[in-house]
Design a protein around this motif. Structure first.
Motif, PDB file in Angstrom:
ATOM      1  N   LYS A   4       4.412 -11.941  -8.248  1.00  0.00           N
ATOM      2  CA  LYS A   4       4.750 -12.412  -9.582  1.00  0.00           C
ATOM      3  C   LYS A   4       4.163 -11.498 -10.657  1.00  0.00           C
ATOM      4  O   LYS A   4       4.779 -11.257 -11.697  1.00  0.00           O
ATOM      5  CB  LYS A   4       4.251 -13.850  -9.770  1.00  0.00           C
TER       6      LYS A   4
ATOM      7  N   ALA B 198       6.179  -6.006  -5.294  1.00  0.00           N
ATOM      8  CA  ALA B 198       7.305  -5.696  -6.183  1.00  0.00           C
ATOM      9  C   ALA B 198       7.228  -4.298  -6.790  1.00  0.00           C
ATOM     10  O   ALA B 198       8.200  -3.820  -7.363  1.00  0.00           O
ATOM     11  CB  ALA B 198       7.389  -6.745  -7.297  1.00  0.00           C
TER      12      ALA B 198
ATOM     13  N   GLU C  34       6.323  -8.302 -10.784  1.00  0.00           N
ATOM     14  CA  GLU C  34       7.747  -8.462 -11.134  1.00  0.00           C
ATOM     15  C   GLU C  34       8.093  -7.820 -12.473  1.00  0.00           C
ATOM     16  O   GLU C  34       9.165  -7.251 -12.649  1.00  0.00           O
ATOM     17  CB  GLU C  34       8.109  -9.950 -11.161  1.00  0.00           C
TER      18      GLU C  34
ATOM     19  N   SER D 186       9.258  -4.168 -12.420  1.00  0.00           N
ATOM     20  CA  SER D 186      10.471  -3.795 -11.697  1.00  0.00           C
ATOM     21  C   SER D 186      11.420  -3.028 -12.607  1.00  0.00           C
ATOM     22  O   SER D 186      11.732  -3.456 -13.719  1.00  0.00           O
ATOM     23  CB  SER D 186      11.164  -5.059 -11.162  1.00  0.00           C
TER      24      SER D 186
END
Length: 244
Positions: free
Chosen positions: A192, A142, A195, A198
Motif C-alpha cells: 500500500k 509495488a 502503490e 507505481s
C-alpha cells in the motif's frame, strides 16, 4: 545512486579494518577459541561421529567472506554499479545472520544457563537502515512497476534516500496497525505504501558509504561482544569443572 570503484575500495578498507583483515581469517573465526559448555558446538557426521564445530562461527565467517569477495570482484565503475544492489542485499543477509546469532546466544544464556539478567537484542540505527534497504531490494512489492533508477544519470520524479525510507517505514507501520485489509500483514502494508509510486520514475539513493561504514563497525562490535561472551562462559565452565 550506485557505488563506484572508489566506493568499493573504501568499503573494503573498512571491512579489512574491522571484520576481515585476511579473507581466510575473518573475525567470527575467533568464536572457535571458546566452545560452549554443552554439545551445542558439536556436529554429527553421517556415521554418527561427533566433531567439534562452531556453527555460528562458520556461518558468520562465510557471510563476511562473501561480502569481501564480492567487493573484490568488480574491476571498474560499471561493474560496481551492476553489483551495488547485490552488495546491499548481502549486507542485509549479514545483518540478519549476526542478529540471529546474538539472539540464539541470548536464548542459550537465559534458558540453558539461567542467566535471567541477560539483556535482549536491540537493533542499532545503522542496522535498521541496512535492513530496510535490503528488504526492499529483496521484496520489491509495488516498486517493481515503478521506473526504478539507481543512477544519477536520469532525472527522477521521486528521490528516495535512507531518511525517506525510514519515513515510509513509519507509514507502513501505521497501515499495519489501522488498515483493516493490511492489518497485521507487513507485506500488504508495504504494498500500500509503494502503490503511490507505481508508474513514476523513482531514484533510489542506496545507503551512503558512511552509512555502510557505520554498519560494518556496529557489526564488528556485535561479533566482538559475542566472542567475549562465549570466552567468558567457557572460562566460568572451566573453573567450575576444576573446582569439582
Amino acid at each position: 545512486m550506485t557505488y563506484t570503484k572508489e566506493d568499493f575500495g573504501k568499503i573494503v578498507a573498512e571491512l579489512e579494518l574491522h571484520l576481515c583483515a585476511d579473507v581466510e581469517d575473518p573475525l567470527p573465526c575467533r568464536l572457535f577459541e571458546a566452545t560452549m559448555p554443552t554439545d551445542r558446538d558439536n556436529a554429527k557426521l553421517r556415521d554418527g561421529t561427533l566433531v567439534d564445530h562452531v556453527a555460528d562461527a562458520c556461518n558468520l565467517a562465510s557471510s563476511i567472506q562473501g561480502v569481501y569477495t564480492l567487493l573484490k570482484l568488480a574491476n571498474n565503475d560499471q561493474e560496481c554499479e551492476h553489483l551495488s544492489r547485490v552488495l546491499v542485499r548481502e549486507l542485509g543477509a549479514l545483518r540478519e545472520a549476526v542478529q540471529t546469532a546474538e539472539e540464539e546466544q541470548i536464548h542459550f544464556e537465559k534458558h540453558v544457563l539461567d542467566c535471567a539478567e541477560t539483556p535482549g537484542f536491540s537493533a542499532e540505527p545503522a542496522e535498521k537502515n541496512i535492513r530496510l534497504w535490503a528488504d526492499i531490494l529483496k521484496h520489491p512489492a509495488a516498486t517493481i512497476v515503478s521506473h526504478q533508477c539507481f543512477s544519477n544519470d536520469m532525472e527522477s520524479e521521486v528521490v528516495i534516500d535512507t531518511a525517506t525510507m525510514r519515513k515510509l517505514e513509519k507509514e507502513m507501520l501505521g497501515i499495519l496497525r489501522s488498515d483493516g485489509e493490511a492489518a497485521g500483514n507487513a507485506s500488504k502494508a508495504w504494498s500500500k505504501v509503494w502503490e503511490k509510486y507505481s508508474g513514476k520514475t523513482v531514484q533510489f539513493q542506496l545507503p551512503t558509504i558512511m552509512e555502510v561504514e557505520v554498519f560494518l563497525r556496529v557489526t564488528a562490535d556485535r561479533i566482538e561482544n559475542l566472542i567475549a561472551r562465549r570466552v567468558r562462559i567457557a572460562a566460568l565452565q572451566s573453573n567450575h569443572s576444576t573446582s569439582i
